[in-house]
Every structure is written in C-alpha cells, then in structure tokens.
Design a protein around this motif. Structure first.
Motif, PDB file in Angstrom:
ATOM      1  N   GLY A 122       0.980  -1.148  -0.052  1.00  0.00           N
ATOM      2  CA  GLY A 122       0.036   0.061   0.024  1.00  0.00           C
ATOM      3  C   GLY A 122       0.858   1.045   0.003  1.00  0.00           C
ATOM      4  O   GLY A 122       0.513   2.211  -0.904  1.00  0.00           O
ATOM      5  N   ASN A 123       2.016   1.272   0.705  1.00  0.00           N
ATOM      6  CA  ASN A 123       2.797   2.445   0.853  1.00  0.00           C
ATOM      7  C   ASN A 123       3.571   2.684  -0.489  1.00  0.00           C
ATOM      8  O   ASN A 123       3.838   3.731  -1.054  1.00  0.00           O
ATOM      9  N   ILE A 124       4.006   1.563  -1.005  1.00  0.00           N
ATOM     10  CA  ILE A 124       4.870   1.783  -2.209  1.00  0.00           C
ATOM     11  C   ILE A 124       3.764   2.234  -3.655  1.00  0.00           C
ATOM     12  O   ILE A 124       4.060   2.808  -4.450  1.00  0.00           O
ATOM     13  N   THR A 125       2.423   1.694  -3.238  1.00  0.00           N
ATOM     14  CA  THR A 125       1.421   2.078  -4.413  1.00  0.00           C
ATOM     15  C   THR A 125       1.361   3.796  -4.299  1.00  0.00           C
ATOM     16  O   THR A 125       1.103   4.601  -5.073  1.00  0.00           O
ATOM     17  N   GLY A 126       1.082   3.924  -3.244  1.00  0.00           N
ATOM     18  CA  GLY A 126       1.090   5.445  -3.016  1.00  0.00           C
ATOM     19  C   GLY A 126       2.230   6.088  -3.418  1.00  0.00           C
ATOM     20  O   GLY A 126       2.031   7.270  -3.968  1.00  0.00           O
ATOM     21  N   LEU A 127       3.515   5.850  -3.106  1.00  0.00           N
ATOM     22  CA  LEU A 127       4.515   6.453  -3.548  1.00  0.00           C
ATOM     23  C   LEU A 127       4.830   6.570  -5.125  1.00  0.00           C
ATOM     24  O   LEU A 127       5.056   7.803  -5.800  1.00  0.00           O
ATOM     25  N   GLY A 128       4.177   5.519  -5.753  1.00  0.00           N
ATOM     26  CA  GLY A 128       4.329   5.252  -7.104  1.00  0.00           C
ATOM     27  C   GLY A 128       3.177   6.216  -7.735  1.00  0.00           C
ATOM     28  O   GLY A 128       3.347   6.962  -8.839  1.00  0.00           O
ATOM     29  N   ALA A 129       2.071   6.305  -7.038  1.00  0.00           N
ATOM     30  CA  ALA A 129       1.145   7.450  -7.587  1.00  0.00           C
ATOM     31  C   ALA A 129       1.497   8.724  -7.636  1.00  0.00           C
ATOM     32  O   ALA A 129       1.480   9.429  -8.538  1.00  0.00           O
ATOM     33  N   ALA A 130       2.071   9.117  -6.505  1.00  0.00           N
ATOM     34  CA  ALA A 130       2.670  10.335  -6.452  1.00  0.00           C
ATOM     35  C   ALA A 130       3.563  10.915  -7.441  1.00  0.00           C
ATOM     36  O   ALA A 130       3.905  11.844  -7.954  1.00  0.00           O
ATOM     37  N   PHE A 131       4.687   9.845  -7.755  1.00  0.00           N
ATOM     38  CA  PHE A 131       5.681   9.929  -8.737  1.00  0.00           C
ATOM     39  C   PHE A 131       5.011   9.739  -9.929  1.00  0.00           C
ATOM     40  O   PHE A 131       5.289  10.791 -11.135  1.00  0.00           O
ATOM     41  N   GLY A 132       4.148   9.358 -10.299  1.00  0.00           N
ATOM     42  CA  GLY A 132       3.335   9.156 -11.490  1.00  0.00           C
ATOM     43  C   GLY A 132       2.641  10.395 -11.933  1.00  0.00           C
ATOM     44  O   GLY A 132       2.504  10.874 -13.230  1.00  0.00           O
ATOM     45  N   SER A 133       2.174  10.850 -10.768  1.00  0.00           N
ATOM     46  CA  SER A 133       1.465  12.400 -11.093  1.00  0.00           C
ATOM     47  C   SER A 133       2.497  13.419 -11.607  1.00  0.00           C
ATOM     48  O   SER A 133       2.112  14.245 -12.623  1.00  0.00           O
ATOM     49  N   ALA A 134       3.680  13.381 -11.008  1.00  0.00           N
ATOM     50  CA  ALA A 134       4.581  14.352 -11.292  1.00  0.00           C
ATOM     51  C   ALA A 134       5.073  13.916 -12.746  1.00  0.00           C
ATOM     52  O   ALA A 134       5.542  14.938 -13.582  1.00  0.00           O
ATOM     53  N   PHE A 135       5.424  12.722 -12.977  1.00  0.00           N
ATOM     54  CA  PHE A 135       5.886  12.310 -14.357  1.00  0.00           C
ATOM     55  C   PHE A 135       4.977  12.775 -15.237  1.00  0.00           C
ATOM     56  O   PHE A 135       5.371  13.200 -16.578  1.00  0.00           O
ATOM     57  N   THR A 136       3.503  12.325 -14.969  1.00  0.00           N
ATOM     58  CA  THR A 136       2.814  12.903 -16.201  1.00  0.00           C
ATOM     59  C   THR A 136       2.698  14.313 -16.571  1.00  0.00           C
ATOM     60  O   THR A 136       2.573  14.769 -17.648  1.00  0.00           O
ATOM     61  N   ALA A 137       3.013  14.949 -15.336  1.00  0.00           N
ATOM     62  CA  ALA A 137       2.801  16.595 -15.752  1.00  0.00           C
ATOM     63  C   ALA A 137       4.097  16.781 -16.152  1.00  0.00           C
ATOM     64  O   ALA A 137       4.177  17.889 -17.265  1.00  0.00           O
ATOM     65  N   PHE A 138       5.383  16.238 -16.000  1.00  0.00           N
ATOM     66  CA  PHE A 138       6.482  16.541 -16.911  1.00  0.00           C
ATOM     67  C   PHE A 138       6.204  16.138 -18.403  1.00  0.00           C
ATOM     68  O   PHE A 138       6.820  16.898 -19.432  1.00  0.00           O
ATOM     69  N   GLN A 139       5.710  14.952 -18.686  1.00  0.00           N
ATOM     70  CA  GLN A 139       5.492  14.440 -20.206  1.00  0.00           C
ATOM     71  C   GLN A 139       4.266  15.561 -20.838  1.00  0.00           C
ATOM     72  O   GLN A 139       4.863  16.138 -21.987  1.00  0.00           O
ATOM     73  N   GLN A 140       3.509  16.229 -19.819  1.00  0.00           N
ATOM     74  CA  GLN A 140       2.626  17.059 -20.585  1.00  0.00           C
ATOM     75  C   GLN A 140       3.116  18.418 -20.740  1.00  0.00           C
ATOM     76  O   GLN A 140       3.002  19.068 -21.862  1.00  0.00           O
TER      77      GLN A 140
END
Length: 598
Positions: free
Chosen positions: A97-115
């Motif tokens: 659960g903790n890693i999933t949350g961390l992955g989601a936080a990174f995923g949001s930032a990564f998506t913003a970078f791509q956009q």
C-alpha cells in the motif's frame, strides 16, 4: 542424477535485510519519497513556451525521473516477492500500500513533466531530440509526447493517479487478500491435506484421475463460495478503467493495452484470425487425449492430465541441469546467466504452503538482478515453467547495456523471450525421450501449451472484451460473469471440451491485475513470435545468440511491427506470418495423434 545442489529458496536479504520489517527498506522508501517530492517540485518549477525549451534542464529532469523510477521499482519488486513467498505476511501488504501511494505520487509528477514537454511546437521538439545525449532516447521521448496529447489535463491526470491508490489499485490488492485467505481441503494418496490455492492448482495434473476430479470440484466450489467478493473486485476494476477511458475520450477498451504493447489492432486481428482458422487439429488432439484417458469427450478436470502414469519427474537439481544442458546448445551467455541464477539463489521454487499460486519474474533495477517465483513439484511442465521465467530474467540481463529508459519493454515482447527459453527445453525433452511412451507424454505436454495459448488465452480474451462491453451499461453480476466465461470457453475450445469452468474469471489473477489491462493476448503473441525466432536459432545454432540478444535490446525502442520487420523481415499485420508458427504446432498435434494410434 545431478551432483549439484541448488538453493530452492531465493535470497532477498541482499536487497533489504529483515523482510517486510526491514529498517534498510524503510530508509529506502523515505529517501525515494524525498526524491519524488523534489522531482515534483522541480517539474512544477519547470516552464516551457511553445518555442522555448531549456535542454540542460530537460536532461536533468529526465535523469531525476529515471533514478526515482528505478528506486520505486526496486521497492515494488521486493514487496511483490514478499507477498508471493508468504501470503500471511501482513507487513508485506502494508508495504504494498505504501509503495502504491509513492508510485502514484511519482506518476502524477511524471505525467505533468510529459505534458509540459508535449506543449512545445514541432521545431523546438525536433531540436531537443537531436541533442547528442538525448538522441538514444528518441523513441521513448516521442512516445511520451504522443501519449500526453491523448490524456486529460495535468490536474485531472494527477487526480486519477491519487484516487487510484485507494480505488483502482486497492481492488487488485483486495483480490490478492481474498486468495491469501483461501485453503483447499483434498484427499491425496489416502491422506487429507489442506492446501493453498497454488498447491491445489498443481494437483490438476496429478496422475490419479480421482484426485484431479476432486481438486477441480473443490476449487470450483471455493470460487463459487467467494464469487460475490470476486465479482466486486472485477466490476470495480473494470468500472474504474471505463470511467477513465470515457473521460479521456477513448471509446475502444483495447486502446490502452494495444498502446502499452506497442502494437496495432491489425496485428492483433491477424493473430486471432489465423488461430481461429486452425483450431480443428487441436480439437482432434483433445478428443484423442480424452480417448487415451478413457473418456468419451474431454472434460475440464482432465485437461491437464498426464496420459501416462509413467510421466517423467525430475528433482529440482536435475531439472536445473536439464535446462542448463539445453541452453548450452543455444549459446554460452544464456547458459552462464542461468547458472548464476541457480547458484546465487535468484529462484524461489520450494513446494510449501502459504505461497501464492502461479509464477513470475521481477527485476531489481538498482542491483541489475532478477528474482523468479514458482512452486516446483517435479513435472516436466514445471521444468518448462522454470525455463520460461529464466527467459524473462535473461531478457532483462540482455538489456543491461541500454539506458534504463530503453529497458521498459512491453508485455508481448517480454513473453517472447520467456517462451523462447521454454521452447528450447520442451522441444529438447521430446527429442530426448527414451521410449515411445515417454515421447508421447512429453509431446502431450508440449501440445497442451499450444492449446493454452490458442484456446485458453483466447477464451480469456473473448471473456474480457465481452465483459467490458457489458460493464459499460452497469455492474455485471457473478451469474452473468459465469455465463460469459462458459460461452467464451466453448467458443475458444471449438466445442472440444464437454463442460466448462464457469468461475475461471475468479480463479485467474490476470483479470484482477491493475498494472496491465488485458493481461492475456500478449502471451499468445509472444508464443507465436518466439516460434519464428526459435526456427532461426535451430538453423544457426550458437551463432544466433548474438542476433537474438540484439533483437531483445530493440524490444523497448520500437513498435512490434518494426521489430519484426527489422530482425525477421516479416509483416506481422498479415495472417500469413502467424500461420507459419501455428503450422509448427499443428505438426506436433498431428504427430501425437499418429503416435498414439500405433
């Protein structure tokens, strides 16, 4: 008999000492939480205009993203191993659960970078990817850009990622939790045993028909007892996906899986089209196998039955030596790699309770190592599965010279490497058979794998596409899921099996995985694609290994259509390509039918 003793439990301590309670792991997660926050802030501060892009800043952000991604994947791989080796490890569930949350936080930032990168004009973008340091990443960067154009705004995508932690991904974790709580009580050799689902699944190929029938019945009852829970997990996973697709304006549920697998709809249609036209020989095989088992027609409980009570069994050490012996005929690098994996405890194979069913291979990018999970009980099918997972690990090994961003290959080509390794072993087993009876048994196992890819996987694909169409109108109850599954199995098996396994949708973890939607057709793609590679390897012997590794290194930097054209000179959007591979499998099925009649 092997003179070598290989460990049957993997070594995870080399990554983080102390399992789910590891202090080193806790420090690792804290470090990568800070790295994720720093990356998110740097992305927030990163500004672009249509005609302006700071190359130095872009390269720094790419490097930051790469390192953070690898650290999170390292922790995720560790959690996967802990969850699989002991389903009662509650600490592993918390960790996930903790890693999933961390992955989601990174995923949001990564998506913003791509956009932000996708916002610049074509000329500015062209200048960026001409940069000497970024040129090797051209395919991946262009892929980021194209995907970003098809998504929602930065804030909306970040919201999806955030809600997915306790929504989408949580339903997948709930499925795993339910499986972990299940046990199956069966009679084996006059003794009552309480087994995990994984151990019970291994008994579906038991030499005693009564055991097979009992375990099939008990498993089916167990799935039925939990069907309301499993229909909740499946419906909510499907509903979440469909809502996201609708918001993005995607009307085809296959868009995401096709994009993830870097393949065209025409390729998928050609593959299934060729398979649909060539099922009769496999239906004949199932009928012949049923007759050999004393049945009027094949039934689901006996699909995995050995046709001989003399079926060859190998100890784990002997199975490992068998694999190494035949890998050696293909190439030295693959052999040395597999030997290292066996010797250094990269493989969890012990047959014990409380393990998760199935098998997998996961990579630890920071250490450039892999770990393989399965339950080994001595059958030649187990040996082939072990080779299959070693093929995955070798694929990761072959990619070591590549930039980490050029190692992120798709599932369909991942299944190519694994199936190729599996084929080396299963083909060798048939050729080395010491009697007609043994050859027949091994040939049956080999053809059964073709049936798994052409019929079982096809039934999963048919079920899933139809489920999603019905899910668009609302929740699909368990009773209807059972009907959809039965209909898909009858169609996919061309009516060759008398009954069905209506709760198969509940039993198969692949339907409940959140990382990859439609976790089915890539297996069949990989199987048939690898047949073409295997045919060339047989022609060229050990000289082909270098070419094979070159193909593997290209799997994350081009579409599957381009990969096939470059390395095989084949057009995989045409049925003709797929029919060549199917013909080899048809030949095996016909050989079995003829040999069994002698």
């Amino acid at each position: 008999m092997s003179s070598v003793t290989y460990p049957q439990r993997w070594d995870l301590e080399v990554f983080f000492e102390g399992g789910s309670q590891s202090s080193a792991l806790k420090e690792h997660l804290e470090e990568y939480k800070k790295k994720t926050e720093a990356f998110a802030q740097n992305v927030h501060n990163f500004s672009v205009s249509e005609q302006n892009l700071d190359h130095k800043q872009v390269k720094e952000l790419i490097e930051e993203a790469k390192q953070t991604m690898m650290g999170i994947r390292q922790a995720g791989a560790f959690a996967s191993c802990l969850e699989a080796q002991d389903t009662k490890d509650t600490g592993a569930n918390v960790l996930r659960g903790n890693i999933t949350g961390l992955g989601a936080a990174f995923g949001s930032a990564f998506t913003a970078f791509q956009q932000k990168l996708s916002a610049v004009d074509e000329q500015t973008w062209s200048r960026l990817i001409e940069d000497e340091e970024l040129k090797p990443l051209t395919f991946v960067l262009n892929e980021w850009r194209e995907k970003s154009k098809e998504r929602l705004s930065e804030k909306e995508e970040a919201l999806i990622q955030s809600l997915g932690v306790d929504g989408y991904h949580a339903w997948g974790q709930m499925y795993n939790a339910i499986i972990s709580s299940m046990s199956i009580k069966v009679q084996v050799d006059g003794e009552e045993k309480i087994l995990s689902v994984g151990q019970a699944n291994n008994l579906t190929s038991h030499k005693d028909a009564a055991v097979r029938e009992e375990v099939h019945q008990k498993l089916e009852e167990a799935w039925k007892d939990h069907e309301s829970l499993f229909s909740e997990t499946l419906n909510h996973l499907g509903g979440f996906r469909l809502n996201v697709y609708e918001k993005r304006g995607w009307d085809n549920v296959l868009k995401e899986p096709l994009d993830l697998n870097r393949m065209k709809q025409e390729t998928l249609d050609a593959m299934w089209g060729a398979i649909a036209k060539n099922k009769q020989t496999f239906a004949d095989f199932l009928q012949r196998k049923a007759e050999l088992l004393g049945l009027e027609k094949m039934t689901w409980a006996h699909l995995g039955a050995p046709i001989s009570s003399e079926s060859k069994e190998l100890s784990y050490d002997d199975g490992a030596e068998f694999i190494l012996k035949h890998f050696e005929k293909f190439g030295p690098e693959m052999t040395e790699f597999a030997q290292k994996a066996f010797k250094e405890g990269w493989i969890e194979a012990e047959d014990r309770s409380d393990k998760r069913p199935g098998g997998f291979c996961t990579s630890f990018p920071l250490d450039e190592q892999s770990r393989i999970f399965m339950t080994y009980s001595g059958s030649m099918s187990n040996v082939a599965t072990l080779a299959h997972e070693l093929g995955h690990a070798f694929h990761t090994y072959a990619l070591r010279p590549m930039d980490p961003l050029n190692r992120l290959y798709a599932m369909n080509v991942a299944e190519t490497a694994s199936t190729f390794a599996e084929m080396i072993v299963s083909d060798a087993a048939v050729k080395e058979a010491s009697s007609n009876e043994e050859k027949l048994s091994l040939l049956e196992d080999k053809v059964s794998r073709s049936i798994a890819f052409f019929m079982n996987i096809h039934s999963r694909f048919l079920f899933e596409t139809r489920f999603y169409e019905e899910r668009k109108a609302g929740t699909v109850p368990a009773s209807r899921l059972n009907e959809l599954m039965s209909e898909a199995q009858q169609e996919a098996y061309a009516g060759a099996v008398e009954d069905t396994s209506p709760h198969f949708w509940a039993s198969k973890m692949h339907f409940h995985i959140t990382g990859v939607p439609f976790y089915n057709f890539p297996y069949t793609f990989g199987y048939l694609f690898s047949l073409s590679i295997y045919a060339r390897a047989l022609e060229e012997g050990t000289d082909y290994e270098e070419k094979y590794m070159a193909l593997l290194r290209d799997t994350a930097v081009m579409s599957t259509e381009d990969l096939a054209m470059k390395h095989l000179n084949e057009d995989i959007t045409k049925e003709a390509f797929w029919e060549k591979g199917i013909a080899l499998c048809v030949r095996d099925a016909k050989e079995f039918i003829e040999l069994s009649a002698e």
